[in-house]
Design an enzyme around this catalytic site. Structure first.
Site, short mmCIF file in Angstrom:
data_model
loop_
_atom_site.label_atom_id
_atom_site.label_comp_id
_atom_site.label_asym_id
_atom_site.label_seq_id
_atom_site.Cartn_x
_atom_site.Cartn_y
_atom_site.Cartn_z
N HIS A 136 0.81 -1.22 0.00
CA HIS A 136 0.00 0.00 0.00
C HIS A 136 0.85 1.27 0.00
O HIS A 136 0.30 2.38 0.05
CB HIS A 136 -0.92 -0.02 1.23
CG HIS A 136 -2.12 0.85 1.11
ND1 HIS A 136 -2.34 1.93 1.95
CD2 HIS A 136 -3.18 0.82 0.27
CE1 HIS A 136 -3.48 2.52 1.63
NE2 HIS A 136 -4.01 1.87 0.61
N LYS A 181 2.90 4.44 -1.18
CA LYS A 181 2.82 5.34 -2.35
C LYS A 181 4.00 6.32 -2.31
O LYS A 181 3.99 7.29 -1.56
CB LYS A 181 1.51 6.13 -2.35
CG LYS A 181 0.27 5.28 -2.69
CD LYS A 181 -0.21 4.50 -1.48
CE LYS A 181 -1.37 3.58 -1.79
NZ LYS A 181 -2.63 4.25 -1.82
N ASP A 190 15.13 11.02 -9.66
CA ASP A 190 16.49 11.45 -9.31
C ASP A 190 16.56 11.72 -7.81
O ASP A 190 16.43 10.80 -7.03
CB ASP A 190 16.92 12.65 -10.15
CG ASP A 190 17.19 12.26 -11.61
OD1 ASP A 190 17.37 11.05 -11.87
OD2 ASP A 190 17.21 13.15 -12.47
#
EC number: 2.7.8.5
Length: 556
Positions: free
Chosen positions: A220, A222, A227
């Site tokens: 889950h 995110k 870079d």
């Protein structure tokens, strides 16, 4: 010894029995819940007591703050230094932190960052959608990879994508099929890892239908990294999250140490995940235990070591780095110090990555969140938001039993992501209404309505997925701390899924103002919950939903 063996055998027995029950989701959920309870001695000790006002005493003690010579923050700069005893502490200038406000801004920033990436793109999400906007994102990746090969001085651009196996494999057209062209065209530069929970295995894995198998556990996290810049969010890579599904997002620009940490974290989870191949099969990394075919305890132990090595090495690295920095600064002349300051502004903001992976016995986010709620003093204000209001018992007890003021923002049924869904999923908003009403009733029965307030977000044509909190110290009109990332404060976030968020602590007034405006914009679209709220026809919950909710609430 025999008692311990019997206790350990309990969950195994129930899960084996669960595997023999095809087509009976209600009974399956009940047995799964019994299995979880048998294995959770710690949670049983936390069950609700009538002595709610003792909650702060029953909660984990604040980790003792130590003051090693290599600490980033001098004592007294902020009261949250104890977090550095658990995770690495990253000091940055607030000028490198930008709060985003809309799905469109999030989407455009991601595309722009992909286009200019030279060294690495790292993306961790629950899934990648299959619509035209998601294809646009994949096309951006393809174009950037192509340019990296055609450049006069070819760059060593690497793309690493981490998704959940079950969610990313759902349907004929899915996250995997969206990414296969990239994998086939750039096999040396692209890696796609699919995390598979170790708890979905055997007959259980064979018998639970495709859509319901996600309830057992997910990847889950995110994190979107380009870079040396990072976006932390609760948003997935899907069209609604780019258009009309409200979430939270923070952009950390040119923060190399933080980018290195999250790259290593995603690599670690990727190493214990299944690797997507060009022929749409999956393979385990050489030497790694298989997540659902191998020994579960052995797999979880290996995964724990892999992730904790990242956290501990980063923590040690940061301590050494800042020790060297402070030692060097003490030897500089005033002119040298000013010149150094021009290159890298002194930190006024501190970032702490909080990881929660209960399947691997990693509970850092849970410890920090509970401690923050425990320590919020009288006069402090906590603005807590979740798209799915289903607080754990421990969090609920702390909200009801501590002294700070709480304003809790949650989704009205109409902006719940499951509103209007077909089948059983269509009843999920009603289940959340039932949980909300039970909590509201408890607030009222304890006479806490003035201190604990519920608010429902509503916006025509939108859904709501924002989560996190803002902490305002007593007497302050601006927040000094926020939590932002993937956790929802619910049972799943704490016990089933892999989660990551960051605590941002800042003494910079401009950044505090950004966070305050973010909070205000979300809460301005909400209405205060009262007894009359639950008298509305749209809030009437069917009897069967009320009966089933206690059995399944730990699965959503």
């Amino acid at each position: 010894m025999a008692v311990a063996a019997a206790a350990a055998a309990g969950p195994v027995f129930w899960r084996r029995l669960l595997g023999l029950l095809p087509g009976r989701p209600g009974l399956a959920a009940l047995l799964g819940r019994l299995s979880d309870r048998l294995g959770r001695n710690r949670d049983r000790q936390r069950r609700r007591s009538p002595w709610l006002l003792l909650a702060p005493l029953l909660s984990p003690a604040v980790p003792q703050v130590t003051s090693p010579p290599c600490c980033l923050c001098p004592e007294g700069v902020h009261r949250f230094q104890w977090i550095r005893n658990l995770v690495p502490e990253f000091g940055v200038s607030s000028s490198h932190v930008r709060v985003l406000s809309s799905p469109a801004e999030f989407f455009e920033l991601m595309k722009g960052q992909i286009r200019v990436a030279k060294r690495r793109v790292v993306m961790a999400s629950l899934y990648l959608g299959t619509g035209p906007l998601e294809q646009e994102l994949v096309d951006c990746l393809e174009s950037t990879l192509e340019k990296s090969l055609q450049a006069k001085f070819p760059s060593n651009l690497k793309v690493s994508i981490l998704l959940d196996f079950t969610r990313g494999s759902r349907g004929r057209k899915n996250s995997r099929t969206m990414l296969l062209p990239l994998l086939r065209r750039f096999p040396e530069q692209v890696r796609v890892s699919l995390f598979h929970t170790p708890h979905l295995r055997g007959l259980l894995r064979l018998l639970i239908p495709e859509r319901f198998n996600e309830t057992i556990g997910l990847q889950h996290i995110k994190v979107y990294l380009f870079d040396n810049s990072v976006i932390l969010s609760g948003a997935n890579l899907s069209d609604s999250y780019f258009t009309n599904r409200q979430d939270r997002y923070v952009f950390l620009q040119d923060c190399a140490e933080i980018a290195d940490f999250f790259t290593e974290l995603v690599d670690a989870v990727g190493d214990v995940s299944l690797q997507l191949q060009g022929d749409d099969t999956v393979q385990v990394v050489d030497g790694m235990v298989h997540p659902y075919k191998g020994d579960r305890a052995e797999y979880c132990k290996a995964a724990n070591k892999r992730v904790m090595d990242v956290i501990n090495s980063a923590r040690t690295r940061q301590q050494m780095l800042h020790a060297q920095t402070f030692h060097s600064n003490s030897l500089l002349t005033q002119e040298d110090a000013a010149a150094a300051g021009d290159r890298r502004p002194a930190p006024d903001t501190w970032i702490y990555p909080l990881i929660q992976m209960k399947p691997f016995e990693i509970q850092i986010d849970e410890i920090v969140t509970e401690t923050l709620l425990t320590e919020a003093e009288r006069g402090a204000k906590v603005y807590l938001t979740t798209g799915y209001f289903n607080l754990t018992q421990a969090y609920m007890d702390l909200v009801l039993g501590t002294r700070a003021e709480y304003q809790i923002l949650l989704a009205s049924p109409e902006v719940n992501g499951f509103f209007g869904a077909k089948g059983v999923a269509g009843a999920i908003p009603a289940a959340y209404v039932h949980i909300e009403r039970q909590f509201f009733s408890e607030v009222c029965s304890l006479g806490q309505q003035e201190r604990v307030q519920l608010q429902e977000y509503w916006r025509r044509g939108w859904t709501f997925h924002a989560k996190g909190l803002w902490l305002y110290l007593a007497g302050s009109s601006l927040p000094c701390l926020t939590l932002i990332g993937s956790p929802n404060f619910g049972y799943r976030s704490v016990h089933r899924d892999l989660e990551a968020q960051i605590a941002i602590v800042t003494e910079n007034q401009a950044l505090q103002q950004q966070l305050h405006q973010e909070q205000e914009q979300l809460y301005l679209r909400s209405g205060v919950v009262s007894s009359a709220t639950f008298e509305q026809p749209s809030r009437q919950v069917k009897l069967w939903v009320k009966m089933v909710t206690p059995l399944i609430k730990n699965f959503f």
